[in-house]
Write a protein that holds these residues in place. Structure first.
Motif, PDB file in Angstrom:
ATOM      1  N   PHE A 188      36.891  50.842  35.043  1.00 36.34           N
ATOM      2  CA  PHE A 188      37.403  49.490  35.237  1.00 36.34           C
ATOM      3  C   PHE A 188      36.783  48.519  34.236  1.00 36.34           C
ATOM      4  CE2 PHE A 188      37.234  45.248  37.167  1.00 36.34           C
ATOM      5  CZ  PHE A 188      38.590  45.023  37.344  1.00 36.34           C
ATOM      6  N   ALA A 189      35.481  48.654  33.993  1.00 34.82           N
ATOM      7  CA  ALA A 189      34.800  47.771  33.035  1.00 34.82           C
ATOM      8  C   ALA A 189      35.317  47.952  31.617  1.00 34.82           C
ATOM      9  CB  ALA A 189      33.293  48.018  33.080  1.00 34.82           C
ATOM     10  N   SER A 190      36.017  49.048  31.379  1.00 36.20           N
ATOM     11  CA  SER A 190      36.567  49.325  30.043  1.00 36.20           C
ATOM     12  C   SER A 190      37.989  48.796  29.877  1.00 36.20           C
ATOM     13  CB  SER A 190      36.559  50.835  29.775  1.00 36.20           C
ATOM     14  OG  SER A 190      35.247  51.369  29.864  1.00 36.20           O
ATOM     15  N   GLN A 191      38.537  48.194  30.939  1.00 36.17           N
ATOM     16  CA  GLN A 191      39.910  47.696  30.873  1.00 36.17           C
ATOM     17  C   GLN A 191      39.983  46.334  30.187  1.00 36.17           C
ATOM     18  OE1 GLN A 191      42.568  49.696  32.131  1.00 36.17           O
ATOM     19  NE2 GLN A 191      40.790  51.077  32.115  1.00 36.17           N
ATOM     20  N   GLU A 192      41.019  46.160  29.388  1.00 38.63           N
ATOM     21  CA  GLU A 192      41.202  44.901  28.668  1.00 38.63           C
ATOM     22  C   GLU A 192      41.433  43.739  29.629  1.00 38.63           C
ATOM     23  OE1 GLU A 192      40.708  42.963  25.338  1.00 38.63           O
ATOM     24  OE2 GLU A 192      40.850  45.152  25.304  1.00 38.63           O
ATOM     25  N   LYS A 193      42.063  43.996  30.772  1.00 42.20           N
ATOM     26  CA  LYS A 193      42.394  42.936  31.727  1.00 42.20           C
ATOM     27  C   LYS A 193      41.224  42.556  32.630  1.00 42.20           C
ATOM     28  CE  LYS A 193      47.280  44.297  32.097  1.00 42.20           C
ATOM     29  NZ  LYS A 193      48.323  44.761  33.057  1.00 42.20           N
ATOM     30  N   ALA A 194      40.174  43.358  32.647  1.00 44.65           N
ATOM     31  CA  ALA A 194      39.053  43.112  33.557  1.00 44.65           C
ATOM     32  C   ALA A 194      38.195  41.949  33.080  1.00 44.65           C
ATOM     33  CB  ALA A 194      38.209  44.372  33.701  1.00 44.65           C
ATOM     34  N   HIS A 195      37.716  41.145  34.018  1.00 45.94           N
ATOM     35  CA  HIS A 195      36.822  40.037  33.678  1.00 45.94           C
ATOM     36  C   HIS A 195      36.107  39.571  34.935  1.00 45.94           C
ATOM     37  CE1 HIS A 195      39.220  36.667  35.446  1.00 45.94           C
ATOM     38  NE2 HIS A 195      40.177  37.565  35.348  1.00 45.94           N
ATOM     39  N   GLY A 196      35.030  38.807  34.741  1.00 54.21           N
ATOM     40  CA  GLY A 196      34.315  38.230  35.868  1.00 54.21           C
ATOM     41  C   GLY A 196      33.543  39.256  36.685  1.00 54.21           C
ATOM     42  N   VAL A 197      32.988  38.798  37.795  1.00 55.29           N
ATOM     43  CA  VAL A 197      32.131  39.619  38.651  1.00 55.29           C
ATOM     44  C   VAL A 197      32.972  40.260  39.755  1.00 55.29           C
ATOM     45  CG1 VAL A 197      30.131  39.645  40.181  1.00 55.29           C
ATOM     46  CG2 VAL A 197      30.151  38.136  38.184  1.00 55.29           C
ATOM     47  N   THR A 198      32.870  41.577  39.867  1.00 61.99           N
ATOM     48  CA  THR A 198      33.611  42.310  40.896  1.00 61.99           C
ATOM     49  C   THR A 198      32.734  43.403  41.503  1.00 61.99           C
ATOM     50  OG1 THR A 198      34.492  43.874  39.271  1.00 61.99           O
ATOM     51  CG2 THR A 198      35.870  41.964  39.799  1.00 61.99           C
ATOM     52  N   ILE A 199      33.168  43.896  42.655  1.00 64.56           N
ATOM     53  CA  ILE A 199      32.626  45.111  43.262  1.00 64.56           C
ATOM     54  C   ILE A 199      33.676  46.201  43.095  1.00 64.56           C
ATOM     55  CG2 ILE A 199      32.022  46.242  45.443  1.00 64.56           C
ATOM     56  CD1 ILE A 199      30.953  43.531  46.419  1.00 64.56           C
ATOM     57  N   VAL A 200      33.258  47.372  42.647  1.00 70.60           N
ATOM     58  CA  VAL A 200      34.145  48.536  42.608  1.00 70.60           C
ATOM     59  C   VAL A 200      33.551  49.593  43.529  1.00 70.60           C
ATOM     60  CG1 VAL A 200      35.103  50.396  41.208  1.00 70.60           C
ATOM     61  CG2 VAL A 200      35.032  48.066  40.295  1.00 70.60           C
ATOM     62  N   PHE A 201      34.320  49.979  44.548  1.00 70.11           N
ATOM     63  CA  PHE A 201      33.805  50.902  45.560  1.00 70.11           C
ATOM     64  C   PHE A 201      34.980  51.581  46.248  1.00 70.11           C
ATOM     65  CE2 PHE A 201      31.156  52.494  48.931  1.00 70.11           C
ATOM     66  CZ  PHE A 201      29.852  52.446  48.428  1.00 70.11           C
ATOM     67  N   ASP A 202      34.912  52.886  46.361  1.00 68.41           N
ATOM     68  CA  ASP A 202      35.945  53.664  47.035  1.00 68.41           C
ATOM     69  C   ASP A 202      37.332  53.369  46.466  1.00 68.41           C
ATOM     70  OD1 ASP A 202      36.805  55.535  49.033  1.00 68.41           O
ATOM     71  OD2 ASP A 202      37.539  53.850  50.229  1.00 68.41           O
ATOM     72  N   GLY A 203      37.410  53.227  45.155  1.00 68.60           N
ATOM     73  CA  GLY A 203      38.684  53.020  44.494  1.00 68.60           C
ATOM     74  C   GLY A 203      39.250  51.624  44.602  1.00 68.60           C
ATOM     75  N   LYS A 204      38.493  50.701  45.178  1.00 66.22           N
ATOM     76  CA  LYS A 204      38.967  49.327  45.345  1.00 66.22           C
ATOM     77  C   LYS A 204      38.168  48.394  44.448  1.00 66.22           C
ATOM     78  CE  LYS A 204      39.844  50.304  50.241  1.00 66.22           C
ATOM     79  NZ  LYS A 204      39.099  51.591  50.293  1.00 66.22           N
ATOM     80  N   VAL A 205      38.851  47.421  43.869  1.00 66.71           N
ATOM     81  CA  VAL A 205      38.200  46.399  43.052  1.00 66.71           C
ATOM     82  C   VAL A 205      38.279  45.083  43.814  1.00 66.71           C
ATOM     83  CG1 VAL A 205      38.149  45.224  40.830  1.00 66.71           C
ATOM     84  CG2 VAL A 205      38.905  47.606  40.955  1.00 66.71           C
ATOM     85  N   ILE A 206      37.108  44.521  44.128  1.00 63.12           N
ATOM     86  CA  ILE A 206      37.000  43.364  45.013  1.00 63.12           C
ATOM     87  C   ILE A 206      36.348  42.206  44.258  1.00 63.12           C
ATOM     88  CG2 ILE A 206      35.997  42.522  47.180  1.00 63.12           C
ATOM     89  CD1 ILE A 206      35.835  45.508  48.052  1.00 63.12           C
ATOM     90  N   ALA A 207      36.899  41.012  44.391  1.00 64.33           N
ATOM     91  CA  ALA A 207      36.274  39.829  43.797  1.00 64.33           C
ATOM     92  C   ALA A 207      34.839  39.714  44.296  1.00 64.33           C
ATOM     93  CB  ALA A 207      37.074  38.575  44.155  1.00 64.33           C
ATOM     94  N   GLY A 208      33.936  39.346  43.401  1.00 67.24           N
ATOM     95  CA  GLY A 208      32.510  39.345  43.735  1.00 67.24           C
ATOM     96  C   GLY A 208      32.136  38.479  44.914  1.00 67.24           C
ATOM     97  N   THR A 209      32.923  37.433  45.188  1.00 66.49           N
ATOM     98  CA  THR A 209      32.616  36.541  46.309  1.00 66.49           C
ATOM     99  C   THR A 209      33.340  36.937  47.587  1.00 66.49           C
ATOM    100  OG1 THR A 209      34.437  35.078  45.711  1.00 66.49           O
ATOM    101  CG2 THR A 209      32.272  34.584  44.764  1.00 66.49           C
ATOM    102  N   ARG A 210      34.133  38.014  47.541  1.00 68.14           N
ATOM    103  CA  ARG A 210      34.953  38.365  48.699  1.00 68.14           C
ATOM    104  C   ARG A 210      34.559  39.696  49.350  1.00 68.14           C
ATOM    105  NH1 ARG A 210      37.958  34.227  50.966  1.00 68.14           N
ATOM    106  NH2 ARG A 210      38.651  32.836  49.309  1.00 68.14           N
TER     107      ARG A 210
END
Length: 334
Positions: free
Chosen positions: A132-154
């Motif tokens: 996910f960190a290698s994706q061009e569209k990715a930005h900001g703070v996130t959690i990646v866990f169990d195949g889900k990408v979650i906004a860092g504040t959520r």
């Protein structure tokens, strides 16, 4: 090929068995060696910052993580932080405030079982995070866990043992990662500010008080001696007990008269607070001017206050910053 820096901080993902139970012992280099397939889609380096159980995580550790990312920000295209699950949501929220408007992805991940075990979610979570960190569209703070990408504040840990430990609260998932494919549900990088801002101060004097039936307001009196802000986790959509003595009203009034901050939140995980619904919330908010967490997670509310009080003690500035949306943390308010 994207250059990704993986930062090790400890947690279950880095644990090995000891006579006293699982203990973080693996280095960041050792952890990275368990996902050799990542070399096919990114160039990953590692950096050890800490090696602690996340139960021991403190605000000074969040500052150290932000400082490490700032130091290496221009050298890498993205960052992955390996972290324990127990306080991961707090760290993801804190970094959302310490590192704002990042056009580069800053991913926090971990595992429910150590990475050196045969049956573990660690290798998948780490590989997904690097992808996910290698994706061009990715930005900001996130959690990646169990195949889900979650906004860092959520993010919130809702299961203590299962692999699907984290949920996104009051907000959709950013993306999913499955079988090596990243599917974005939110693609808003083009509309986000591109000037990253790093902050270097937090005020840890923030307390949390969970209401229970019959609790006395003298708890608030005690906390006032030691803290600059308190979050009151109330029942339902939010309110304070209106006992005959009126003690809670007086205790909150005293907090505010001394320039301290009181935030009302709810113990209910989903759908947020709305103090205007019932008399027990409406009158005290109107008369005393309390802040309200609305749809924010508890972890975001705590760390946002720490960040705000690290920047200012002016009441109007505190209110303005608290209700400012940062990394999707608050979207609904009355």
């Amino acid at each position: 090929m994207k250059k990704i820096l993986m930062l090790g901080t400890g947690g279950t993902i880095a644990c090995k068995r000891s006579d006293q139970g699982l203990k973080p012992l693996l280095t960041s280099d050792e952890i990275l060696s368990y996902v050799p397939e990542a070399a096919s889609f990114c160039q990953a380096d590692s950096l050890q910052i800490l090696n602690i159980d996340s139960t021991n995580m403190q605000p000074n550790h969040w500052l150290a993580m932000a400082e490490a990312i700032e130091t290496h920000y221009n050298d890498y295209d993205g960052f992955v932080i390996c972290h324990g699950t127990d306080t991961m949501a707090y760290t993801a929220s804190a970094l959302s405030y310490l590192i704002q408007n990042s056009e580069k992805p800053i991913v926090i991940t971990g595992a429910q079982r150590p990475i050196d075990m045969e049956n573990t979610d660690a290798r998948t979570n780490l590989s997904d995070s690097l992808r996910f960190a290698s994706q061009e569209k990715a930005h900001g703070v996130t959690i990646v866990f169990d195949g889900k990408v979650i906004a860092g504040t959520r993010g919130k840990k809702e299961r203590s043992k299962s692999y699907n430990a984290f949920s996104s609260i009051n907000f959709p998932y950013i993306a999913t990662v499955q079988d090596g494919q990243v599917v974005f549900y939110l693609d808003d990088k083009a509309s986000c500010p591109r000037q990253v801002k790093f902050f270097k101060t937090l005020n840890p004097r923030v307390a949390l008080m969970k209401l229970i039936p019959s609790m006395g307001s003298n708890v608030l009196d005690y906390l006032a001696e030691h803290y600059d802000a308190v979050i009151i986790e109330s029942f339902g959509v939010g309110g304070l007990p209106s006992y005959d003595t009126g003690d809670f009203y007086k205790a909150v009034e005293a907090w505010i008269s001394h320039g301290k901050i009181v935030v009302m939140a709810t113990q209910v995980t989903n759908e947020g607070s709305n103090m205007s619904v019932y008399e027990v919330g409406h009158s005290i908010k109107k008369e005393l001017g309390l802040l309200e967490a609305y749809d924010m997670t508890l972890e975001a509310t705590v760390t946002k206050l720490m960040w705000i009080l690290g920047q200012t003690r002016d009441g109007e500035e505190i209110r303005e910053l608290f209700y400012q949306t940062i990394n999707r943390d608050i979207l609904w308010q009355v």
